[in-house]
Enzyme design. Sequence first.
Site, PDB file in Angstrom:
ATOM      1  N   GLY A  63       0.936  -1.300   0.007  1.00 29.90           N
ATOM      2  CA  GLY A  63      -0.148  -0.109  -0.090  1.00 29.90           C
ATOM      3  C   GLY A  63       0.836   1.157  -0.119  1.00 29.90           C
ATOM      4  O   GLY A  63       0.322   2.406   0.401  1.00 29.90           O
ATOM      5  N   LEU A  92       3.939   1.468  -4.775  1.00 31.28           N
ATOM      6  CA  LEU A  92       5.203   0.904  -5.379  1.00 31.28           C
ATOM      7  C   LEU A  92       4.870  -0.518  -6.120  1.00 31.28           C
ATOM      8  O   LEU A  92       5.548  -1.275  -6.365  1.00 31.28           O
ATOM      9  CB  LEU A  92       6.219   0.622  -4.400  1.00 31.28           C
ATOM     10  CG  LEU A  92       6.797   1.896  -3.786  1.00 31.28           C
ATOM     11  CD1 LEU A  92       8.036   1.558  -2.814  1.00 31.28           C
ATOM     12  CD2 LEU A  92       7.366   2.850  -4.872  1.00 31.28           C
ATOM     13  N   ASP A 144       0.887  -0.364 -14.004  1.00 31.29           N
ATOM     14  CA  ASP A 144       1.810  -0.967 -12.976  1.00 31.29           C
ATOM     15  C   ASP A 144       2.078  -2.308 -13.566  1.00 31.29           C
ATOM     16  O   ASP A 144       3.005  -2.827 -13.777  1.00 31.29           O
ATOM     17  CB  ASP A 144       1.014  -0.785 -11.850  1.00 31.29           C
ATOM     18  CG  ASP A 144       0.546   0.094 -10.970  1.00 31.29           C
ATOM     19  OD1 ASP A 144       1.046   1.497 -11.706  1.00 31.29           O
ATOM     20  OD2 ASP A 144      -0.307   0.358 -10.115  1.00 31.29           O
TER      21      ASP A 144
HETATM   22  C1  GLA Z   1      -2.397   3.270  -9.170  1.00 29.76           C
HETATM   23  C2  GLA Z   1      -2.703   2.437 -10.308  1.00 29.76           C
HETATM   24  C3  GLA Z   1      -2.065   3.166 -11.614  1.00 29.76           C
HETATM   25  C4  GLA Z   1      -1.989   4.604 -11.758  1.00 29.76           C
HETATM   26  C5  GLA Z   1      -1.339   4.973 -10.528  1.00 29.76           C
HETATM   27  C6  GLA Z   1      -1.288   6.433 -10.601  1.00 29.76           C
HETATM   28  O1  GLA Z   1      -0.863   2.787  -9.090  1.00 29.76           O
HETATM   29  O2  GLA Z   1      -2.729   1.141 -10.271  1.00 29.76           O
HETATM   30  O3  GLA Z   1      -2.906   2.345 -12.649  1.00 29.76           O
HETATM   31  O4  GLA Z   1      -3.449   5.125 -11.977  1.00 29.76           O
HETATM   32  O5  GLA Z   1      -2.233   4.482  -9.355  1.00 29.76           O
HETATM   33  O6  GLA Z   1      -0.761   7.067 -11.544  1.00 29.76           O
END
Ligand code: GLA
Length: 399
Positions: free
Chosen positions: A129, A132, A179
């Site tokens: 959380g 990362l 991500d």
């Molecule tokens: C989280 C989400 C990503 C992106 C970021 C903000 O990590 O999983 O898809 O939107 O927030 O940039």
Amino acid sequence: MSPIGEESPERLLERFNQKFARSGQAISAFFAPGRVNLIGEYTDFTGGLVFPCAINQGTRLLIRPTHDHQYRFASTNFDLMAQLEHSEISQTYGDNWINYPLGVLDQFIRRGVQLDGFDCLYSGNVPNGAGLSSSASIEVVTAFALDQLLHTELPLLELVHIAQAAENDFVGMQCGIMDQFAVAFARSGNAMMLDCHTLEHRQVPLHLDGLAIVVSNTNQRRELNESAYNDRVHECSRALDLLAPVLGITHLGQLSPRQLDEQATQFAGDSVALMRARHIADENARVRAAVPALENGDMQAFGSLMNASHDSLRDLFEVSSGPLDHLVRLARMQPGVLGSRLTGAGFGGCTVSLMPESGVSGFIRQVGADYTAATGLTADFYTIQPGDGVRRLGLDTPT
Ligand code: GLA
């Protein structure tokens, strides 16, 4: 410096054998990293631009097919161990981390893949959380492992889609693709410029030449719930609904700052949607400027764009928090710091800062002490070495 430890493969194997009954099947090991986003925040679900790199921490998965139609999940990070029947794996498991692997299993089932049981032990050293991508690393490592063990031979991009869909459809967070994509496709020593609409991406070598990327964790109890994130997704789609008919755009990531200036009156009754759109248009422009700045060695410019990104996330997109703003303020006061901003979804979690390598230990000492004095919280600090994406580890040991 980094308090995050990593268990040796032998120790993990030992743990696996403690958690699960021995069987004749081979155990395989896989790894997926976490990621840090350098710039381009909250743009991914609008089809915009992002610039993440993998970090050297991640999630390892030791997995063994069982053929008994039982699915056992354990983690070295949490006490809970779950054993589920085949009929139970398509339902969410409370509000638990197990939903990430379950969401991935569910996606394989939806694609008609036959599953007949696995023992899975996860071991992560990405702080949870914290922005990362600990969750994407669990999803991607699971998808990659299943693909290898079930011989489905899906392209890596399909595994990324599976991992994102697990989060969207199963966990209920309407995240974009950044991500999962970064965790899968990262290359050591590089950050990745990704167009989240076309999925074209380009590896950009991070020649830091005496600079360091330092992640600072607020360790603030995370306020992000899926609903705050999903609200931003809806606000951006409201902005798109207002602009699409006049500009003919299909996603908000196409919007330029100038187009938004010209069309600001469309937002007469919706100042929130205007603020969100302003962030998206400016943030995409910042990524467009930041990547060539980095390539030309203009780290001063890159740092200023990082600062502007944070200010916009704080004021226009409203995803920062008191401790995050504080950590950013303190970072920017340190000698030689070129830029500092929140990274990831915000509402707590981490900042990323660019500074001379030689200043890192002084930075950690000073910012750490001042942050605790001001907030009563203790920050953690990690220096980032951009690593590779998901992969198999050499541990195929029959037991
Ligand atoms: C989280 C989400 C990503 C992106 C970021 C903000 O990590 O999983 O898809 O939107 O927030 O940039």
